[in-house]
Every structure is written in C-alpha cells, then in structure tokens.
Design a protein around this motif. Sequence first.
Motif, PDB file in Angstrom:
ATOM      1  N   THR A  65       0.824  -1.032  -0.130  1.00 27.17           N
ATOM      2  CA  THR A  65      -0.147   0.142   0.103  1.00 27.17           C
ATOM      3  C   THR A  65       0.816   1.335  -0.063  1.00 27.17           C
ATOM      4  OG1 THR A  65      -0.121  -0.051   2.609  1.00 27.17           O
ATOM      5  CG2 THR A  65      -1.789  -1.224   1.318  1.00 27.17           C
ATOM      6  N   SER A  66       2.212   1.002   0.361  1.00 31.48           N
ATOM      7  CA  SER A  66       2.944   2.308   0.415  1.00 31.48           C
ATOM      8  C   SER A  66       3.717   2.362  -0.886  1.00 31.48           C
ATOM      9  CB  SER A  66       3.941   1.948   1.646  1.00 31.48           C
ATOM     10  OG  SER A  66       5.036   1.109   1.289  1.00 31.48           O
ATOM     11  N   ILE A  67       3.468   1.650  -1.818  1.00 34.86           N
ATOM     12  CA  ILE A  67       4.116   1.849  -3.145  1.00 34.86           C
ATOM     13  C   ILE A  67       3.203   2.504  -4.207  1.00 34.86           C
ATOM     14  CG2 ILE A  67       4.934   0.529  -4.927  1.00 34.86           C
ATOM     15  CD1 ILE A  67       5.578  -1.638  -3.156  1.00 34.86           C
ATOM     16  N   GLY A  68       3.741   3.518  -4.898  1.00 32.63           N
ATOM     17  CA  GLY A  68       2.816   4.087  -5.729  1.00 32.63           C
ATOM     18  C   GLY A  68       1.730   5.451  -5.222  1.00 32.63           C
ATOM     19  N   THR A  69       1.960   5.703  -4.047  1.00 37.15           N
ATOM     20  CA  THR A  69       1.107   6.583  -3.412  1.00 37.15           C
ATOM     21  C   THR A  69       1.212   7.930  -4.104  1.00 37.15           C
ATOM     22  OG1 THR A  69       2.910   7.195  -1.876  1.00 37.15           O
ATOM     23  CG2 THR A  69       1.107   5.488  -1.253  1.00 37.15           C
ATOM     24  N   SER A  70       2.005   8.475  -4.562  1.00 42.52           N
ATOM     25  CA  SER A  70       2.206   9.666  -5.248  1.00 42.52           C
ATOM     26  C   SER A  70       1.483   9.652  -6.633  1.00 42.52           C
ATOM     27  CB  SER A  70       3.587  10.064  -5.485  1.00 42.52           C
ATOM     28  OG  SER A  70       4.377   9.247  -6.243  1.00 42.52           O
ATOM     29  N   LEU A 123     -12.453   6.346 -11.278  1.00 41.76           N
ATOM     30  CA  LEU A 123     -11.034   6.255 -10.932  1.00 41.76           C
ATOM     31  C   LEU A 123     -10.549   6.845  -9.681  1.00 41.76           C
ATOM     32  CD1 LEU A 123      -8.142   6.537 -12.329  1.00 41.76           C
ATOM     33  CD2 LEU A 123      -8.904   9.081 -12.779  1.00 41.76           C
ATOM     34  N   LEU A 124     -11.410   7.577  -9.138  1.00 41.32           N
ATOM     35  CA  LEU A 124     -11.501   8.412  -7.698  1.00 41.32           C
ATOM     36  C   LEU A 124     -11.547   7.101  -6.873  1.00 41.32           C
ATOM     37  CD1 LEU A 124     -11.180  10.459  -5.680  1.00 41.32           C
ATOM     38  CD2 LEU A 124     -13.575  10.678  -5.810  1.00 41.32           C
ATOM     39  N   GLY A 125     -12.461   6.156  -6.805  1.00 40.00           N
ATOM     40  CA  GLY A 125     -12.440   5.069  -5.903  1.00 40.00           C
ATOM     41  C   GLY A 125     -11.415   3.895  -6.112  1.00 40.00           C
ATOM     42  N   LYS A 126     -10.952   3.580  -7.458  1.00 40.35           N
ATOM     43  CA  LYS A 126      -9.900   2.840  -7.672  1.00 40.35           C
ATOM     44  C   LYS A 126      -8.605   3.468  -6.941  1.00 40.35           C
ATOM     45  CE  LYS A 126     -12.192   0.924 -11.878  1.00 40.35           C
ATOM     46  NZ  LYS A 126     -11.907   0.563 -13.250  1.00 40.35           N
ATOM     47  N   ALA A 127      -8.380   4.699  -7.226  1.00 35.10           N
ATOM     48  CA  ALA A 127      -7.116   5.241  -6.814  1.00 35.10           C
ATOM     49  C   ALA A 127      -7.099   5.175  -5.041  1.00 35.10           C
ATOM     50  CB  ALA A 127      -6.744   6.561  -7.301  1.00 35.10           C
ATOM     51  N   GLN A 128      -8.184   5.465  -4.513  1.00 36.39           N
ATOM     52  CA  GLN A 128      -8.121   5.408  -3.148  1.00 36.39           C
ATOM     53  C   GLN A 128      -7.994   3.759  -2.617  1.00 36.39           C
ATOM     54  OE1 GLN A 128     -12.297   7.010  -2.857  1.00 36.39           O
ATOM     55  NE2 GLN A 128     -11.342   8.985  -2.213  1.00 36.39           N
ATOM     56  N   TYR A 129      -8.697   2.959  -3.250  1.00 27.07           N
ATOM     57  CA  TYR A 129      -8.379   1.446  -3.025  1.00 27.07           C
ATOM     58  C   TYR A 129      -7.100   1.185  -3.118  1.00 27.07           C
ATOM     59  CZ  TYR A 129      -8.712  -3.662  -3.494  1.00 27.07           C
ATOM     60  OH  TYR A 129      -8.593  -5.123  -3.386  1.00 27.07           O
ATOM     61  N   LYS A 131      -4.388   2.804  -2.887  1.00 26.92           N
ATOM     62  CA  LYS A 131      -3.628   3.488  -2.034  1.00 26.92           C
ATOM     63  C   LYS A 131      -3.794   2.858  -0.617  1.00 26.92           C
ATOM     64  CE  LYS A 131      -2.898   7.908  -0.246  1.00 26.92           C
ATOM     65  NZ  LYS A 131      -3.577   9.761  -0.116  1.00 26.92           N
ATOM     66  N   GLY A 132      -4.695   1.869  -0.265  1.00 26.66           N
ATOM     67  CA  GLY A 132      -4.920   1.251   0.872  1.00 26.66           C
ATOM     68  C   GLY A 132      -6.138   2.035   1.749  1.00 26.66           C
ATOM     69  N   ASP A 133      -6.691   3.105   1.200  1.00 26.91           N
ATOM     70  CA  ASP A 133      -7.541   3.884   1.842  1.00 26.91           C
ATOM     71  C   ASP A 133      -8.964   3.276   1.694  1.00 26.91           C
ATOM     72  OD1 ASP A 133      -8.899   5.741   3.427  1.00 26.91           O
ATOM     73  OD2 ASP A 133      -8.185   7.328   2.405  1.00 26.91           O
ATOM     74  N   PHE A 134      -9.120   1.961   2.361  1.00 24.62           N
ATOM     75  CA  PHE A 134     -10.383   1.019   2.068  1.00 24.62           C
ATOM     76  C   PHE A 134     -11.524   1.941   2.482  1.00 24.62           C
ATOM     77  CE2 PHE A 134      -6.736  -1.845   2.416  1.00 24.62           C
ATOM     78  CZ  PHE A 134      -6.555  -2.210   1.211  1.00 24.62           C
ATOM     79  N   PRO A 135     -11.494   2.262   3.657  1.00 25.26           N
ATOM     80  CA  PRO A 135     -13.038   3.075   4.041  1.00 25.26           C
ATOM     81  C   PRO A 135     -13.400   4.297   2.985  1.00 25.26           C
ATOM     82  CG  PRO A 135     -11.503   2.544   5.962  1.00 25.26           C
ATOM     83  CD  PRO A 135     -10.697   2.541   4.918  1.00 25.26           C
TER      84      PRO A 135
END
Length: 1005
Positions: A65-70, A123-129, A131-135
């Motif tokens: 989850t810490s990879i590709g965050t930017s 796209l917004l939801g997939k990027a959040q997912y 990123k590991g921000d599941f809630p």
Amino acid sequence: MLVAGCSTRKNTAGTRFYHALTTRYNVYFNGNEAYKAGLEAQQQGNKDNYMEVLPLYPIGNKETTSIGTSDFDRAIEKAQKAIRQHSIKRRPIRKPGRAYTDEYKKWLARREFNPFIHRAWLLLGKAQYQKGDFPEAASTFSYIARLYDGQTGITSEALIWLSRCYSALGWQYDAEDALSRVNNDSLPLSLAVPYASATGNFLLGSKRYREGIPHLEKTAKNEKNKKQKARCYYLLGQTYQMLQQPEQAYQAYSKVIRLNPPYELALSARIRQTEVMPASNSRKIIGKLLRLSRDEKNEEFLDQIYYALGNVYLAEKDTVQALAAYHKGIEKSKRNGVEKGVLQLTLGNLYWQQARYAEAQKAYAEAIGLIDKTHQEYDTATTRSEILDELVPHTTAIQLQDSLQRLAGMTEEERLSIIKEIIAQVIAREEAERKAAEEAERETNRQQMLDEAANQLPATSIVTRPGQSTTTTPQTTQPTIGEKQAWYFYNPQLVEQGKAEFQRLWGRRKLEDNWRRKNKTVVALDDFGEIDYNEPEQTAGTDSIQNNKEGETNRTYSQNSENEKTGIGNNEKTDTDSLANDTHRPEYYLSQIPLTEEAMKASNALLSEALYGAGMIFKDRMQDFRKAEAAFERLVSQFPDFAQLDEVYYQLFLTELAINHYDNSPSIAETALQLAERYKSELIARFPESRYAKTLADPDFAENAVHGKQREDSLYTRAYEHFQAGDTATVRAAAHLSAEIYPLGQHRPKFMFLDAVTRLQGGETKQFLATLKQLVQQYPQNEITDLAAHILKGVQEGRLLARDSHTFGSIWQRRNAELAEVGNLLGDSLGNAAVLPPDSAFSTERNVPFLFILAYEEGKVNENMLLFEVARYNFSTFLVKNFDLAFAHERGIGMLQIKPFSNYDEAQQYFRRLYATPEMAARLSGMRAVLISEANYEQLIKQYSFDDYDTFYRAHFSSIPEPELKGYTLDEPLLNLPTEEEERQKEENLPAEEDDPENGVIFED
C-alpha cells in the motif's frame, strides 16, 4: 454561445458534449495515466510471502500500500478536479411537445448528466483502493451506486469494487451483500471476470475455499498480466492443497512454472510441489529439497527450503528431524523477514504442544517481531508470548530446584561424575562457538577485502564484480525524508525486532519510571517508614524467582566475617571466589547445590512459590487443568506448611470442578467431582477461618456462583450512590455485607476503599490508613490500589489528610483521576493547586481553528464502522471540502476528531448538518458531540474533564446565534440543487438549444 458551452449550469446537448469531451481528453486522461503508473509500480514492487497463502490482489500485502502513493494521489486529485469542474446536475428544460416516454422519464430522473463523469468517479474510488484507503474507497463506490441508480453497467462495476473494499477491511458480510446486489442477468461481458475475481476474493476471505475454486480458475485463465496470472495459479494451488486435493494442486503449481515467473515464485512453486507429492515418495521429496538447498542460486531462499523440509518430516511424525530442519532454516536465513518469522512461529507452536515452554517463549518473542500484525496467528502468538513471560520463570525455577535437590540427594561420587559431564558439554559448546566466530570473522574479512579491492579500481576500469554495474564512481545513497528506511523507527519490523530483543532480556515491562526495579510499589507494606529507592536493579530473569545464590551470598558474608576474625588472608579468599565463578571447575556447580539444611530450606521456598505461580497460570491463563491439578497436588503433598495452602485447596476445588465440566469422559468427570468435594472438606476442616473456607461453607455458595456477580454489582452500585450522597452508615453496612457474602468478589477492593474513606470522613485516621494498607497488601494488582498507594505515600511524606473529599465521578468527570483524587484526599496541592477554574483556563475566542469531536466510552463503539459512516457522510455531502479523521484515546474515552474548521461557526454548521440527517443522528446516538478550539482541547486533555468543558461551553457558547449557512466555506450538498427553471431568470438570455438526450450523449458505455 461560448459562455453557455462552458457552464455546468446549462444542461443541453452542447454542454453535455463539451464537458464529456473535456473530461475525457484533459483531466481524466492525466489522472488515468497516473493511476496506471501506480499500478505498474505496485506490480513491480510487491513482495509476497510464498510460505503462506497469498492474497489474490497484491494490495492485500500491507507493505504494498505504500508503493505508488504519489501516482494515486495525483489520480485522486485529477478525478476530484474533473468532478468539480465538469459535473452536470441541473435537470434539463423539457422540450415542449416531446413524447414523455418511459425511457425519457428515466433519463430525466438521473442525478448526473455528464455521460463520461462516471469514469472519473470510478477512477477516484480505484485510486483510493490501491492506495490502501479502503474506508474512503468504500464510501466512494457506495456513493456511485446511489448516484447512478438504474444504470446497471456503472452500478455493477461500483458494487464489484465495493465488495473488494469490504473484503480488504475484513467485512465479509458486507462484501457478500454488495455482490448480491449485482444484477447477473444484465451484467456486461466486460465485468464477468472482475465479478468472478471479486467473488473468489470474498469466498477465500470467508474460508469457503471449495466454493471459491471455480472463480479462481476463471480469474487465472483470463488474467492478462503474466506475473499476476502466475500469482493466481499459485494461489489456486495453495487452495487445492488446503482442500487435500494434491493432484490438482500439483498441476496448478506446474502452470506457475510454465509461465516462467520471477525466480523466487518459480522456486516456491517447485517447493510446494514436493509438499503435495504422495507420502510414499517422502525419501524422494527429501532428496529433492536437499538438492535445492545445495544449489548456490537458492542461498537466499534456504529458510523457505528448510521450512518445507521440516513440514515433510512433521507429516511423517518425525518431530526431532522437523525441529532440526526448522532450526537450520532460521540459522541459514539471510532475509531476516517474515519468512524467518514463520519458521519461529512454527517452532513456537511445536514447543508449546510439547510443553517446552522456555524454548517456546524464545521462539514466539522472535516471531512477533518479524510477522505482521495482520497475520492470522499474530494475536495467538502474542497472547502465548505474554503467558510464557509469566510462566517460564516459574517452570525454570521448578526444573532448576528439582535438579539441584536431586544432586543433593546423590553420593559425592555421583555428583562429581554428573558435574564432569556438564563441564565437558560446556567446553565442547564453547569450542564450537569459538570456531563459528572465527569462521564468521574470516568471512567478514574476506568480504571486506573484496569491497576494498572493488573500490580501488581505476575510474576508467570496466572490470566489475558479479552483480555490480560498470559505473566508474561509487555512489553513496543518502536516505531522504520520504524514504521508509531513513530512520530506525520508520521501519515497523525493526521496531518489533527491537521490542522482541528487549522482552527477551527484560521481559514485558509497563512504560513507567523505575521500570527496572523488581519492587515498584510506592509504599512499604510492613510499615510507614521511608522507601529505599536505591535498591539494586535486576533483570527479568530474577524478578519473579530469586536466585539460589542469594542464600549463598548471605552465607559467604558470614564466612567472610568469620575469616576476618580468624585471620584468613584476602589472597585465599580471592582464589576461592575465582574457583566458584569458573564454569570449568566443579566448585562452581557445587556452590549451587543445597547441601546444608539452610540451603535446602531456601530451595524449597523457591520451589513451592514456583509451583503455586505455575499452577495459577496453568489454570487461569492456559486452561490446562491437568497441569494445574498436578502443580497444586504436589504443593499439598510436599509442602504442608506452605503459607497460602488454604488458597491452594480452594484452587484445587475450582480446578476439579473445571475438569468435571469440560472432560467428555463420564468416569473422569465423576472422579473430578468427588475430588472437588474432598478438597472442599479438607479446606473447611484445616482452615475454618480462611475466607476461602467461609465462601465454600456458605449454604448459598451454589446460588452465588450463578448469580453472585450480578448481585455484587447491584450492591456496589447502591453503596456508591449512598457514598456520593454522604450516607456513611449505609456504605459501611454494604462493605461489611460484601466481606461476609462476597469475600472473593471482584468489587471487594472497591468496597474496602469506600469503607476506608468513610473512616476518614468520621475522623478515624488510623483505621483509614490500616484499611488502605490492607487493600494494597491483598490486592496489589487492582486498579484502585494505585490510588490507595499514592495516598499512603502522601502520608509517609508528611501530608495532612482532608475529611471532605468523597467524589469519584464517571469517565466524563475525570480530570487526572489519580492526582486529583489524591490531592483532594490529602488536602494539599498535590493534584489541584495548579488547576485553574475552567472559566479562567478555557478561551472564548471563536475565530480560531476548531475541532468537532465524537466522544464515547472506550470499548463500546466499533471504531472501524464509525470511521466508515462518518467518512461516507462527509464524502456524499461535501464535494470540495476534505476532512481529516483521526482517533484519540484519553482516560477511558475514545474520540473521533474531525478537522479542520477555521472557526467556531464552521464547526457548528457541520454539527447541525450532521445531526439534521436522521440516519446519522440515529447511528451517533449515545456519543457526545464536542465543539472545541484546538487551544481549549489541549487544556482539556491536560487537566480538565469533559464535564468541566461542557459547563464552560454552555455558559459561553450556547447563547451565540447560529450562523447563516450562506457564505461559509463548507460545500453545499451535491443533491437537491435548484432546477434550471428556478434560476434561468437570473441568467443571461442565451439562444435556446434543442434538448435531446440522444444528442451530446457520447462515450457512454
């Protein structure tokens, strides 16, 4: 016309076409490219643990989850920008004379008219997912499903992703519900594989492996990414393996190898193949694994190979060889990561089953520093490690004292023979360690010479070492602030390993002053004299069981004094000490054997205490009633003068009742019941005045065993109410009743404390202090004991007692409970002198940053669900405004902090809108809503109670008029916007365009 085309307040064919085109080829394109870059980085950087079941998606590995965050942050930013600038929610003007068909009605009922903007939402939801921000991602997909209700293709995709979010959070029921809402009959062909993948992921998370097989097969077959395809087949093989289908598992692992994946994955598949080969081929399997272990290419993966080898031996019931293989894997491990942690965990489980508790303690302590907290056995390993930290000192003492006493009972020749064998073993071990150290040093020197030679190559040299690039100048990589390894404490695995090493040396210690002291009680229990804070520090190994050398030290001191009188020289004394400390000399071992009556008495004292401690842990912490029974029975038979023998009989009575209840054999259960009655009779006969005897002799004992807790709770509640009302007589009567009926009840220490305080209020200072001292002695681990101990220490230091303090409020009344109450009771400045009245400490300033807090009693709220509901509300209500959500815990109160708000008015506006939503108001019932400035929050946490702030707030803020909504910075809701007809009078008179849903609806799937 240009103004009309660019405005989202107009909903015409032209505006829809313009905003769809601009969304697709401008903002969305850039965001989608960033998203794909993040996915690629995760695929390349993902690190799987092939010794355990893989997650279906790489994001299932926490580190990934810490990879590709930017990249994902950029995708989120672009998606939000697209929605903000190009969303069309205005209902179009109905064209006169147009047929009002069902299809046209459905189109008019839509809540979003930009035909491409759903791509930005997804796209917004997939990027959040990713990123590991599941809630947050779950909130987004849930909102999409509501926003596009009736548009099957969009809602189906949103629900599939919503299921993946819920599965990642461990909310399997919600994941299943989301999948059940997908309409399979009208599911687009492009979503068939994602649906199968999400379903398989949910079924694996629910441990419904057999049902998940078809979905995994479909996912693996249709996966286009080669590496992910290999991962899917590997997971499929693991699933077949768990279902005891070795042939299918072998075939799945073969498919992994044929895909030519990265070497580690291919090697892991080959190792797994050996595990599913027929047991009759065990010799062949072992030979294959040993050949793999000798291959230089596999040097980095020896831990994994020896783990598989140990599993093969274990399947053959050869535990000795299995343990040797696991130890070899740990010894050869070079990665020092989760693979080594799995080996340690497996060792710990084996040693636990064999009751080899000292070895299990070491293995578990190492394991919990290496495996992740999300590991399915992490909680079990942590619990067992905590239990063993308490148990091992007792079992070690039992083994040691038993061994020493056996040696003491032998003849001198037998003792010396055994001691010589021990010395030979010590010398052999030291020699082996010396050779290993020399070999390690030679290897280190060799490596250092190679490095130095490489660094001395000329700048133009093209000579390189294997694996080294041809760069001419060696570069030193400096850690940056953003790098995870920049500082020790940024690496959670290193921190856990440090904790494990600390616990191995010192045991588990509470974070407090003087943590190394054996006895940290703030009062002397025998008298009210001064405390000696200069006692020597001891390690964890001597905390619970004193070393037998203590008795030897006392005797040595006496002998030294005698030597001085008789004129024995210091040189002779030094030689004697040297012999006694040399592990190669018999004197070292003989000095520890209890050969005198005094030494044997000290040994028996250590042994009896260790038996009692081990028996209690076996019974209460491990529920191993047979081992508890053995320890207690040995105490009764071997140590009839044990100081706590009455309690031992009581514990034996309870142990036999537990065996009677849990054992399935009728004969054993009946025998246990007879033994329980026997121990009960012996307890009453031998110790009639014991509180345990009185409890068992009570004719209502059985009734109290069933209903006693509820009755004691009720009695304490009434006693506390009378205590707050100042009814001293009733409180004392309740305390007396508690001593008679519930001497072993959980509220007994609180009854004693209330009774003590009533004595203080009546001027009975000596009785007050005597009761507190008794409380500290009898219940050293109870929560009320710290308060009692501080009061006694205050008296020791000369503070005077006050008679007018009797308030011990609820969690909402707590300031610093310990200091405040001690200060009240001692009648001095210990707790309250520096505490200003709330009106003086809190600020009435409104135009400063504010927080909105939802406060609740710890343990009574599901924090994950609370976070999800509030995040979903924020996301669906405010488009531009982003809120930070964070949990804090203080004095038994949990808090969800919502920020930032630039002033009081913004926070109050948020509060009114939140509770104006009936659904949210119902979900948040029972919690306290607190509006507080950041400065006042600091004061609240430092020294005030929530009730203090509530009183201040009502006096200074509740009378402030509510602000007008218009003009504030919080976003307007996305829904319920006025129609175009209601506002067109305010707009320019622009030429009308023909409204037709067919015109301008482009790029719609």
